[in-house]
Design an enzyme around this catalytic site. Structure first.
Site, PDB file in Angstrom:
ATOM      1  N   LYS A 197      27.295 -25.569   8.260  1.00  0.00           N
ATOM      2  CA  LYS A 197      26.949 -25.377   9.667  1.00  0.00           C
ATOM      3  C   LYS A 197      25.744 -24.445   9.751  1.00  0.00           C
ATOM      4  O   LYS A 197      25.863 -23.228   9.722  1.00  0.00           O
ATOM      5  CB  LYS A 197      28.100 -24.762  10.475  1.00  0.00           C
ATOM      6  CG  LYS A 197      27.793 -24.844  11.966  1.00  0.00           C
ATOM      7  CD  LYS A 197      28.285 -23.682  12.777  1.00  0.00           C
ATOM      8  CE  LYS A 197      27.370 -22.516  12.864  1.00  0.00           C
ATOM      9  NZ  LYS A 197      26.100 -22.683  13.578  1.00  0.00           N
ATOM     10  N   GLU A 216      26.957 -12.490   3.346  1.00  0.00           N
ATOM     11  CA  GLU A 216      25.629 -11.893   3.140  1.00  0.00           C
ATOM     12  C   GLU A 216      25.145 -11.451   4.508  1.00  0.00           C
ATOM     13  O   GLU A 216      24.813 -12.298   5.347  1.00  0.00           O
ATOM     14  CB  GLU A 216      24.658 -12.927   2.550  1.00  0.00           C
ATOM     15  CG  GLU A 216      25.077 -13.492   1.210  1.00  0.00           C
ATOM     16  CD  GLU A 216      25.034 -12.468   0.097  1.00  0.00           C
ATOM     17  OE1 GLU A 216      24.504 -11.364   0.295  1.00  0.00           O
ATOM     18  OE2 GLU A 216      25.550 -12.777  -0.983  1.00  0.00           O
ATOM     19  N   CYS A 239      16.689  -9.894   6.221  1.00  0.00           N
ATOM     20  CA  CYS A 239      17.788  -8.953   5.979  1.00  0.00           C
ATOM     21  C   CYS A 239      17.390  -7.909   4.939  1.00  0.00           C
ATOM     22  O   CYS A 239      17.886  -6.804   4.950  1.00  0.00           O
ATOM     23  CB  CYS A 239      19.017  -9.724   5.506  1.00  0.00           C
ATOM     24  SG  CYS A 239      18.647 -10.805   4.114  1.00  0.00           S
ATOM     25  N   GLU A 261      19.595  -2.460  12.516  1.00  0.00           N
ATOM     26  CA  GLU A 261      18.694  -3.504  12.043  1.00  0.00           C
ATOM     27  C   GLU A 261      17.920  -4.045  13.245  1.00  0.00           C
ATOM     28  O   GLU A 261      18.510  -4.574  14.190  1.00  0.00           O
ATOM     29  CB  GLU A 261      19.521  -4.623  11.401  1.00  0.00           C
ATOM     30  CG  GLU A 261      18.674  -5.687  10.764  1.00  0.00           C
ATOM     31  CD  GLU A 261      19.515  -6.789  10.118  1.00  0.00           C
ATOM     32  OE1 GLU A 261      20.415  -7.319  10.783  1.00  0.00           O
ATOM     33  OE2 GLU A 261      19.248  -7.114   8.953  1.00  0.00           O
TER      34      GLU A 261
HETATM   35  P1  NAD Z   1      24.009 -14.723  13.460  1.00  0.00           P
HETATM   36  O1  NAD Z   1      25.027 -13.860  12.794  1.00  0.00           O
HETATM   37  O2  NAD Z   1      23.841 -14.628  14.908  1.00  0.00           O
HETATM   38  O3  NAD Z   1      24.295 -16.253  13.137  1.00  0.00           O
HETATM   39  C1  NAD Z   1      24.465 -16.712  11.818  1.00  0.00           C
HETATM   40  C2  NAD Z   1      25.282 -17.991  11.845  1.00  0.00           C
HETATM   41  O4  NAD Z   1      26.604 -17.701  12.291  1.00  0.00           O
HETATM   42  C3  NAD Z   1      24.735 -19.065  12.787  1.00  0.00           C
HETATM   43  O5  NAD Z   1      24.880 -20.322  12.183  1.00  0.00           O
HETATM   44  C4  NAD Z   1      25.658 -18.927  13.993  1.00  0.00           C
HETATM   45  O6  NAD Z   1      25.750 -20.097  14.764  1.00  0.00           O
HETATM   46  C5  NAD Z   1      26.978 -18.605  13.309  1.00  0.00           C
HETATM   47  N1  NAD Z   1      27.992 -17.993  14.169  1.00  0.00           N
HETATM   48  C6  NAD Z   1      27.799 -17.229  15.273  1.00  0.00           C
HETATM   49  N2  NAD Z   1      28.993 -16.870  15.797  1.00  0.00           N
HETATM   50  C7  NAD Z   1      29.960 -17.412  15.011  1.00  0.00           C
HETATM   51  C8  NAD Z   1      31.380 -17.399  15.030  1.00  0.00           C
HETATM   52  N3  NAD Z   1      32.056 -16.750  15.979  1.00  0.00           N
HETATM   53  N4  NAD Z   1      32.052 -18.063  14.069  1.00  0.00           N
HETATM   54  C9  NAD Z   1      31.391 -18.712  13.087  1.00  0.00           C
HETATM   55  N5  NAD Z   1      30.039 -18.774  13.023  1.00  0.00           N
HETATM   56  C10 NAD Z   1      29.323 -18.125  13.965  1.00  0.00           C
HETATM   57  O7  NAD Z   1      22.632 -14.414  12.682  1.00  0.00           O
HETATM   58  P2  NAD Z   1      21.175 -14.988  12.976  1.00  0.00           P
HETATM   59  O8  NAD Z   1      20.640 -14.376  14.221  1.00  0.00           O
HETATM   60  O9  NAD Z   1      21.153 -16.461  12.840  1.00  0.00           O
HETATM   61  O10 NAD Z   1      20.406 -14.375  11.709  1.00  0.00           O
HETATM   62  C11 NAD Z   1      20.000 -13.055  11.654  1.00  0.00           C
HETATM   63  C12 NAD Z   1      20.989 -12.155  10.953  1.00  0.00           C
HETATM   64  O11 NAD Z   1      21.280 -12.686   9.662  1.00  0.00           O
HETATM   65  C13 NAD Z   1      20.453 -10.772  10.691  1.00  0.00           C
HETATM   66  O12 NAD Z   1      21.423  -9.801  11.007  1.00  0.00           O
HETATM   67  C14 NAD Z   1      20.150 -10.753   9.217  1.00  0.00           C
HETATM   68  O13 NAD Z   1      20.181  -9.498   8.608  1.00  0.00           O
HETATM   69  C15 NAD Z   1      21.177 -11.664   8.685  1.00  0.00           C
HETATM   70  N6  NAD Z   1      20.722 -12.242   7.410  1.00  0.00           N
HETATM   71  C16 NAD Z   1      21.307 -11.855   6.256  1.00  0.00           C
HETATM   72  C17 NAD Z   1      20.850 -12.348   5.050  1.00  0.00           C
HETATM   73  C18 NAD Z   1      21.478 -11.947   3.736  1.00  0.00           C
HETATM   74  O14 NAD Z   1      21.353 -12.715   2.786  1.00  0.00           O
HETATM   75  N7  NAD Z   1      22.127 -10.822   3.631  1.00  0.00           N
HETATM   76  C19 NAD Z   1      19.805 -13.253   5.039  1.00  0.00           C
HETATM   77  C20 NAD Z   1      19.232 -13.642   6.244  1.00  0.00           C
HETATM   78  C21 NAD Z   1      19.718 -13.123   7.420  1.00  0.00           C
END
Ligand code: NAD
Length: 476
Positions: free
Chosen positions: A169, A244, A278, A378
């Site tokens: 997803k 992650e 991130c 962040e």
């Molecule tokens: P997000 O957490 O808003 O969304 C990530 C994913 O989770 C999306 O596919 C979203 O639809 C899904 N999601 C949201 N609510 C959910 C729920 N209740 N249940 C299941 N899935 C759900 O993050 P984003 O805005 O897409 O990305 C940015 C964030 O990701 C930043 O905080 C960044 O630090 C983090 N990030 C981490 C890494 C890493 O490898 N550590 C890499 C890239 C980004």
């Protein structure tokens, strides 16, 4: 306008049961770019059922078969590099360097998993027991919009190497990147159901994957807040989880560092992926004795950054992904000023000459204390906080005074000393005197940056579970 109205289940592109339409805007122009029809919970259930059927096949497929699948996936994703790059640049304003790097790493993930699989010992001894490393079953993969192709590839590669099947997803904001990636993966010709891709919202498709008893494991990349809610939800069915999450990574300049050589790395670490990374090094720790010199060099580096639409390969910083993200970054810049940090470069509003698009001014704050909001949270934009320290011990204490622990950067003239400092930093990865591509090294965070590791052998083992058999050599 581009229309994406299919999802991928059981080896076929199908119309989703979900009916919600979402319009994605080009972040550089604010014009409507893509309409995507989102999957819903019913689609997630269908995808999980297909993956469950396919697990009967993947779990029994031998090493050679899985290596052949990984090879084909590698070839097809490598061949799709130009389309992946184009989609990343157009959809979220990824810079050309970031997009090319991500596309190459995505293809390399499959090749790397194949190499690891070639000699991974799935069977070994522990005392008198025979230990077999087994795949979990259906793996749910939930990914963010930034570098979406890379996350899909690294997770899927390890799941297939382990013998699992997948329901992916991706973020609803990365529909176009996902479409390009799905077509490439489809061309690899794997049996139906081995991977299924359902683009939908987190609170529908994501929540169903977290809830569903037929999903054995979740691999999630995204924000710490969502990661926590996934971990809470996963525990009801005792799903295994790899998370992650976010970061607030420190870059430490030791007082014997060659600042002129270190600063381009420090600036690049801060603004990679336009700051939407991130692993971005967003806290720059400088020795108080050389703070003035460090500030001047950072300001120079930030003022030289080229901001703009990213189909221009000269551009270093593209737009933020969305209006929401732009507003969030603006709010943090205002907060930094309110809290008394010194604005050294950038500031609120758009850069001169860029009146449309979600562009922000690359911003540097000096005189930041580590307890200020801009040093703790962040921001996910090109905003750097400079924090002065007295000695190495204080640098280490400040670096570790954060709820996160994903990555850190250390620069110093005396390598032994730089390594001593690196050894004290609580982070999943520490880079000494440079930025490196390290696809075999474990990737993941301490503390609230996550749970578990990806990449290399450590990454593969996150997708395996040991089973011990005693008495296997004891005839009655
Ligand atoms: P997000 O957490 O808003 O969304 C990530 C994913 O989770 C999306 O596919 C979203 O639809 C899904 N999601 C949201 N609510 C959910 C729920 N209740 N249940 C299941 N899935 C759900 O993050 P984003 O805005 O897409 O990305 C940015 C964030 O990701 C930043 O905080 C960044 O630090 C983090 N990030 C981490 C890494 C890493 O490898 N550590 C890499 C890239 C980004």
């Amino acid at each position: 306008m581009n229309i994406i109205d299919t999802i991928y289940i059981d080896g076929a592109f199908v119309a989703p049961h979900g009916q919600e339409r979402m319009v994605l805007l080009d972040p550089a122009t604010e014009r409507e770019a893509t309409t995507v029809v989102l999957a819903d919970a019913v689609d997630a259930q269908r995808a999980i059922a297909a993956a469950r059927r396919a697990f009967a096949l993947t779990s029994r497929a031998g090493r050679e078969q899985r290596m052949a699948w990984l090879q084909r996936l590698h070839e097809e994703v490598a061949a799709a590099e130009p389309e992946i790059v184009e989609a990343m640049v157009a959809e979220y304003g990824g810079t050309m360097a970031m997009a090319v790097g991500t596309a190459r790493r995505a293809a390399a993930s499959f090749a790397s998993a194949r190499t690891i699989l070639a000699d991974y010992p799935f069977e070994r001894r522990a005392g008198a027991a025979r230990v077999t490393m087994l795949p979990h079953g259906v793996v749910g993969m939930i990914t963010p919009w930034n570098a979406n192709a890379g996350f899909i590839a690294s997770k899927l590669a390890m799941a297939i190497a382990a013998g699992s099947s997948a329901v992916i997803k991706p973020s609803e904001m990365s529909a176009r990147q996902t479409e390009v990636m799905t077509r490439a993966l489809h061309r690899a010709g794997l049996p139906p159901g081995v991977f299924n891709i359902v683009t939908g919202r987190g609170d529908t498709v994501g929540a169903e994957i977290v809830r569903h008893p037929d999903v054995a494991k979740i691999s999630f990349t995204g924000s710490t807040a969502v990661g926590k809610s996934i971990a809470r939800g996963a525990v009801d069915t005792m799903k295994r989880v790899t998370l992650e999450l976010g970061g607030k990574s420190p870059t430490i300049l030791l007082d014997d560092a060659d600042f002129a050589r270190a600063m381009p790395f420090a600036a690049m670490a801060a603004v990679m992926n336009s700051g939407q990374a991130c692993i971005a090094g967003t806290r720059l720790l400088v020795p108080a004795s050389r703070a003035q010199e460090a500030q001047e060099l950072v300001v120079q580096a930030f003022c030289a950054l080229r901001v703009g639409a990213t189909h221009d390969p000269q551009v270093d910083v593209g737009p933020m992904v969305s209006r929401t993200q732009w507003e969030r970054v603006q709010a943090y810049i205002r907060k930094g000023i309110e809290e008394g940090a010194t604005l050294l470069a950038g500031g609120p509003g758009r850069p001169h000459g860029l009146e449309r698009g979600w562009f922000v001014r690359p911003t540097v704050f000096g005189d930041v204390r580590n307890d200020m909001t801009i040093a703790r949270e962040e921001i996910f934009g090109p905003v750097l906080s400079i924090i002065a320290y007295r000695d190495d011990a204080e640098a280490i204490a400040i670096a570790n005074d954060t709820p996160y622990g994903l990555q850190a950067y250390v620069f110093g003239g005396d390598l032994a000393r730089a390594n001593r400092v690196a050894a004290e930093i609580v982070a999943g990865r520490v880079f000494v005197n440079g930025l490196y591509d390290a696809p075999e090294a474990p990737f993941g965070g301490f503390k609230q940056s996550g749970l578990g590791r990806e990449f290399g052998v450590f990454g593969l083992e996150e997708y395996l579970e040991p089973k011990a058999t005693m008495g296997h050599d004891n005839p009655l």
